[in-house]
Design a protein around this motif. Structure first.
Motif, PDB file in Angstrom:
ATOM      1  N   ASN A   1     -52.210  11.093 -13.421  1.00 55.26           N
ATOM      2  CA  ASN A   1     -52.321  11.617 -12.065  1.00 55.26           C
ATOM      3  C   ASN A   1     -51.742  10.681 -11.001  1.00 55.26           C
ATOM      4  O   ASN A   1     -52.385  10.351 -10.003  1.00 55.26           O
ATOM      5  CB  ASN A   1     -53.786  11.947 -11.750  1.00 55.26           C
ATOM      6  CG  ASN A   1     -54.369  12.961 -12.717  1.00 55.26           C
ATOM      7  OD1 ASN A   1     -53.649  13.826 -13.229  1.00 55.26           O
ATOM      8  ND2 ASN A   1     -55.648  12.851 -12.997  1.00 55.26           N
ATOM      9  N   LEU A   2     -50.490  10.278 -11.233  1.00 49.11           N
ATOM     10  CA  LEU A   2     -49.765   9.427 -10.307  1.00 49.11           C
ATOM     11  C   LEU A   2     -48.760  10.255  -9.511  1.00 49.11           C
ATOM     12  O   LEU A   2     -48.252  11.265 -10.004  1.00 49.11           O
ATOM     13  CB  LEU A   2     -49.008   8.347 -11.074  1.00 49.11           C
ATOM     14  CG  LEU A   2     -49.842   7.452 -12.005  1.00 49.11           C
ATOM     15  CD1 LEU A   2     -48.919   6.718 -12.968  1.00 49.11           C
ATOM     16  CD2 LEU A   2     -50.678   6.469 -11.203  1.00 49.11           C
ATOM     17  N   ASP A   3     -48.446   9.818  -8.285  1.00 51.48           N
ATOM     18  CA  ASP A   3     -47.296  10.430  -7.639  1.00 51.48           C
ATOM     19  C   ASP A   3     -46.030   9.845  -8.278  1.00 51.48           C
ATOM     20  O   ASP A   3     -46.095   8.868  -9.016  1.00 51.48           O
ATOM     21  CB  ASP A   3     -47.312  10.229  -6.124  1.00 51.48           C
ATOM     22  CG  ASP A   3     -47.274   8.771  -5.683  1.00 51.48           C
ATOM     23  OD1 ASP A   3     -46.628   7.940  -6.351  1.00 51.48           O
ATOM     24  OD2 ASP A   3     -47.903   8.447  -4.658  1.00 51.48           O
ATOM     25  N   GLU A   4     -44.877  10.462  -8.018  1.00 55.35           N
ATOM     26  CA  GLU A   4     -43.685  10.040  -8.739  1.00 55.35           C
ATOM     27  C   GLU A   4     -43.299   8.600  -8.425  1.00 55.35           C
ATOM     28  O   GLU A   4     -42.859   7.853  -9.309  1.00 55.35           O
ATOM     29  CB  GLU A   4     -42.508  10.971  -8.457  1.00 55.35           C
ATOM     30  CG  GLU A   4     -41.302  10.682  -9.328  1.00 55.35           C
ATOM     31  CD  GLU A   4     -40.213  11.719  -9.268  1.00 55.35           C
ATOM     32  OE1 GLU A   4     -39.294  11.660 -10.112  1.00 55.35           O
ATOM     33  OE2 GLU A   4     -40.278  12.608  -8.387  1.00 55.35           O
TER      34      GLU A   4
ATOM     35  N   GLY B   1     -45.329   6.158  -7.652  1.00 55.86           N
ATOM     36  CA  GLY B   1     -46.255   5.305  -8.395  1.00 55.86           C
ATOM     37  C   GLY B   1     -45.926   5.258  -9.879  1.00 55.86           C
ATOM     38  O   GLY B   1     -46.037   4.210 -10.523  1.00 55.86           O
ATOM     39  N   ALA B   2     -45.505   6.401 -10.432  1.00 55.40           N
ATOM     40  CA  ALA B   2     -45.117   6.436 -11.840  1.00 55.40           C
ATOM     41  C   ALA B   2     -43.888   5.571 -12.089  1.00 55.40           C
ATOM     42  O   ALA B   2     -43.830   4.819 -13.067  1.00 55.40           O
ATOM     43  CB  ALA B   2     -44.866   7.872 -12.276  1.00 55.40           C
ATOM     44  N   ASP B   3     -42.907   5.656 -11.199  1.00 59.47           N
ATOM     45  CA  ASP B   3     -41.700   4.840 -11.346  1.00 59.47           C
ATOM     46  C   ASP B   3     -42.029   3.348 -11.272  1.00 59.47           C
ATOM     47  O   ASP B   3     -41.489   2.541 -12.037  1.00 59.47           O
ATOM     48  CB  ASP B   3     -40.686   5.198 -10.262  1.00 59.47           C
ATOM     49  CG  ASP B   3     -40.006   6.537 -10.503  1.00 59.47           C
ATOM     50  OD1 ASP B   3     -39.949   6.970 -11.670  1.00 59.47           O
ATOM     51  OD2 ASP B   3     -39.544   7.138  -9.522  1.00 59.47           O
ATOM     52  N   ARG B   4     -42.894   2.978 -10.347  1.00 56.71           N
ATOM     53  CA  ARG B   4     -43.277   1.567 -10.223  1.00 56.71           C
ATOM     54  C   ARG B   4     -43.998   1.079 -11.471  1.00 56.71           C
ATOM     55  O   ARG B   4     -43.777  -0.040 -11.923  1.00 56.71           O
ATOM     56  CB  ARG B   4     -44.167   1.366  -8.997  1.00 56.71           C
ATOM     57  CG  ARG B   4     -43.409   1.347  -7.671  1.00 56.71           C
ATOM     58  CD  ARG B   4     -44.291   0.886  -6.554  1.00 56.71           C
ATOM     59  NE  ARG B   4     -45.457   1.761  -6.415  1.00 56.71           N
ATOM     60  CZ  ARG B   4     -46.614   1.403  -5.890  1.00 56.71           C
ATOM     61  NH1 ARG B   4     -46.807   0.179  -5.473  1.00 56.71           N
ATOM     62  NH2 ARG B   4     -47.601   2.275  -5.776  1.00 56.71           N
ATOM     63  N   MET B   5     -44.852   1.946 -12.036  1.00 54.36           N
ATOM     64  CA  MET B   5     -45.574   1.541 -13.233  1.00 54.36           C
ATOM     65  C   MET B   5     -44.629   1.390 -14.424  1.00 54.36           C
ATOM     66  O   MET B   5     -44.741   0.444 -15.209  1.00 54.36           O
ATOM     67  CB  MET B   5     -46.683   2.539 -13.549  1.00 54.36           C
ATOM     68  CG  MET B   5     -47.570   2.119 -14.703  1.00 54.36           C
ATOM     69  SD  MET B   5     -49.072   3.113 -14.844  1.00 54.36           S
ATOM     70  CE  MET B   5     -49.999   2.508 -13.428  1.00 54.36           C
ATOM     71  N   VAL B   6     -43.683   2.308 -14.558  1.00 52.84           N
ATOM     72  CA  VAL B   6     -42.692   2.189 -15.637  1.00 52.84           C
ATOM     73  C   VAL B   6     -41.932   0.877 -15.501  1.00 52.84           C
ATOM     74  O   VAL B   6     -41.743   0.134 -16.473  1.00 52.84           O
ATOM     75  CB  VAL B   6     -41.729   3.387 -15.633  1.00 52.84           C
ATOM     76  CG1 VAL B   6     -40.562   3.134 -16.577  1.00 52.84           C
ATOM     77  CG2 VAL B   6     -42.458   4.669 -16.045  1.00 52.84           C
ATOM     78  N   SER B   7     -41.514   0.560 -14.298  1.00 53.77           N
ATOM     79  CA  SER B   7     -40.755  -0.675 -14.065  1.00 53.77           C
ATOM     80  C   SER B   7     -41.580  -1.910 -14.396  1.00 53.77           C
ATOM     81  O   SER B   7     -41.067  -2.881 -14.962  1.00 53.77           O
ATOM     82  CB  SER B   7     -40.287  -0.747 -12.606  1.00 53.77           C
ATOM     83  OG  SER B   7     -39.374   0.278 -12.324  1.00 53.77           O
TER      84      SER B   7
END
Length: 250
Positions: free
Chosen positions: A129-132, A134-140
């Motif tokens: 349940n992340l915004d996009e 936030g998801a990109d930052r977590m992947v990085s």
């Protein structure tokens, strides 16, 4: 020659309503009468089994983003590729420290909070349940770890994103290769259908690839056919107009 089909679940088989439409169900059942049909999903085993049984599929099914293969007849795993215990613990503790909701699976079920974790034999962990952004930052932030496969996945039922963590080299493509050995079909003779970033390895692996209409451009660019969106019964259209005609020409 198409000898098996591998279908994503969310955004492909099911949309926002979380149900398989009547038209899609008919098309998938028709296809499964011709060849093995496999669901390949990032969801947990119980969901892969539930939808496989709903469609009458008996072939081994792929779940946990490729970290587990289950037999819908017996309702349990036949193959797993788990995270290492240290990896699993590190991911969960990091997500908990960030205050991120997570979902962690294992062969016997799942954990949704660190207080409920009783062991670290986990197959997949997902930040939920992340915004996009936030998801990109977590992947990085996690992609610097070569021991992990980290990918963002759109959640069509709520419009948010998840980030899935599996062991390095473990994804829908690696599980499809394992499943292909089980049913004795070469991956080059399979057709894959998907709609998200975790379907990229799958479409690259299989002989034919179909992207759903809502798929990112990266997926559409490698697809042999782009179907309408899931809410327009795109999978049924792909089966009726692209897959079945190729079977009938054999």
């Amino acid at each position: 020659m198409i000898r098996a089909a591998v279908l994503d679940l969310d955004g492909t088989l099911i949309g926002v309503g979380q149900e398989i439409s009547a038209r899609v169900a008919r098309a998938v059942r028709q296809l499964s009468g011709e060849l093995p049909v496999v669901i390949a999903t990032g969801r947990e085993a119980s969901e892969a089994i539930r939808f496989a049984r709903q469609l009458g599929l008996s072939t081994p099914q792929i779940c946990d983003g490729g970290a587990m293969i289950v037999d819908p007849a017996v309702g349990g795993p036949v193959w797993t590729a788990p995270l290492g215990p240290g990896q699993a613990q590190g991911i969960v503790e990091s997500l908990d420290a960030k205050g991120a909701a997570f979902f962690a699976t294992h062969p016997g079920g799942s954990f949704r909070s660190i207080a409920k974790v009783t062991h670290w034999n986990l197959t997949r962990v997902s930040a939920m349940n992340l915004d996009e952004h936030g998801a990109d930052r977590m992947v990085s932030s996690f992609n610097t770890n070569p021991a992990l496969n980290v990918v963002k996945v759109f959640l069509p039922y709520n419009g948010l994103w998840a980030v899935d963590f599996t062991r390095s080299g473990v994804d829908k493509a690696s599980a499809t290769l394992e499943m292909a050995r089980m049913i004795e079909v070469d991956a080059g003779h399979m057709v894959a259908v998907g709609d998200s970033y975790n379907d990229l390895p799958l479409l690259r692996l299989c002989g034919l690839g179909i992207a759903m209409g809502d798929a990112p451009d990266e997926l559409k660019a490698i697809a042999d056919y782009v179907a309408p969106p899931v809410e327009e019964d795109g999978l049924a259209v792909a089966i009726e107009d692209f897959i079945l005609p190729r079977l009938r020409r054999l």
